[in-house]
Design an enzyme around this catalytic site. Sequence first.
Site, PDB file in Angstrom:
ATOM      1  N   MET A  70       1.173  -2.907  12.323  1.00 53.20           N
ATOM      2  CA  MET A  70       0.571  -3.920  13.196  1.00 53.20           C
ATOM      3  C   MET A  70       0.603  -3.514  14.673  1.00 53.20           C
ATOM      4  SD  MET A  70      -0.427  -6.072  11.020  1.00 53.20           S
ATOM      5  CE  MET A  70      -0.787  -7.574  11.902  1.00 53.20           C
ATOM      6  N   ASN A  79       0.833  -1.214   0.000  1.00 54.85           N
ATOM      7  CA  ASN A  79       0.000   0.000   0.000  1.00 54.85           C
ATOM      8  C   ASN A  79       0.864   1.258   0.000  1.00 54.85           C
ATOM      9  OD1 ASN A  79      -3.035  -0.480   0.068  1.00 54.85           O
ATOM     10  ND2 ASN A  79      -2.257  -2.042   1.489  1.00 54.85           N
ATOM     11  N   HIS A 132      -8.145  -1.253   5.796  1.00 51.54           N
ATOM     12  CA  HIS A 132      -8.481  -2.560   6.361  1.00 51.54           C
ATOM     13  C   HIS A 132      -9.119  -3.427   5.277  1.00 51.54           C
ATOM     14  CE1 HIS A 132      -9.430  -5.423   9.521  1.00 51.54           C
ATOM     15  NE2 HIS A 132     -10.602  -5.571   8.937  1.00 51.54           N
TER      16      HIS A 132
HETATM   17  C1  GRF Z   1      -3.220  -4.778   3.884  1.00 49.96           C
HETATM   18  O1  GRF Z   1      -4.048  -5.863   3.561  1.00 49.96           O
HETATM   19  C2  GRF Z   1      -3.954  -3.761   4.700  1.00 49.96           C
HETATM   20  O2  GRF Z   1      -5.300  -3.646   4.361  1.00 49.96           O
HETATM   21  C3  GRF Z   1      -3.812  -4.295   6.093  1.00 49.96           C
HETATM   22  O3  GRF Z   1      -2.504  -4.844   6.148  1.00 49.96           O
HETATM   23  C4  GRF Z   1      -2.108  -5.204   4.842  1.00 49.96           C
HETATM   24  C5  GRF Z   1      -0.828  -4.479   4.565  1.00 49.96           C
HETATM   25  O4  GRF Z   1      -0.253  -4.861   3.340  1.00 49.96           O
HETATM   26  N1  GRF Z   1      -4.052  -3.291   7.097  1.00 49.96           N
HETATM   27  P1  GRF Z   1       0.964  -4.032   2.751  1.00 49.96           P
HETATM   28  O5  GRF Z   1       2.055  -4.057   3.806  1.00 49.96           O
HETATM   29  O6  GRF Z   1       0.483  -2.652   2.434  1.00 49.96           O
HETATM   30  O7  GRF Z   1       1.375  -4.786   1.521  1.00 49.96           O
END
Ligand code: GRF
Length: 216
Positions: free
Chosen positions: A98, A22, A117
């Site tokens: 996290m 992301n 999310h």
């Molecule tokens: C994504 O699925 C987001 O929605 C969730 O954690 C994941 C993170 O993925 N909160 P990335 O690290 O952005 O690839």
Amino acid sequence: MSPDPVRSNRRLGLLISGRGSNLQALIDAIADGRLDATIAVVISNRANSAGLERARAAGIETLCLSHRAFSTREDYDRALVKELQARDVGLVCLAGFMRLVGAPMIEAFPNRILNIHPSLLPAFPGLEAQRQAVEHGVQVSGVTVHLVTADLDDGPIVVQRAVPVVAGDTAESLAARILEEEHRAYPDAVQLILDGGWRVEGRRFVSAKSPTSAST
Ligand code: GRF
């Protein structure tokens, strides 16, 4: 409508813990002009996050701030606030971070922290949202970008996009389909927030550009 403090500051602070796809979507959206913003800093609570490499490759400042170095959650949050404010960050984007963010962060950045999310909240908050969706047998899931409040995965909904669940889906296959939509939804949500002209009413995010509040 009261002046929108976010409007004048398009400097983003990204908080990550892992893969950083992301984060990459936001980097790409800025690079190709879909998102008018600057990423001021990427902070990870884990030194080995792949996302840190992505940020470095894009020439963005990175910082590893391990929660293990702090004895309380509040102390960790205060350290985050200090680093973000030192870089004049106007909007904080959680992107696979996290950790729960607590009062010091929320007080320093009221309605200025976004989270993404992988479900249609309020369905399936918390960990393994895609697995929860498959196990529950829903036929539609999706992605939610929301403002962060003290409660987990619970703040006002800024952008939601639906993603179908198909026959034979596993948690992994659904997660991959949702992730593609996440990468479109997050830049759109950040742009919506930065453009201003929105407000929070109760637990609703109200913007003339939102499908649910087009007539307000
Ligand atoms: C994504 O699925 C987001 O929605 C969730 O954690 C994941 C993170 O993925 N909160 P990335 O690290 O952005 O690839």
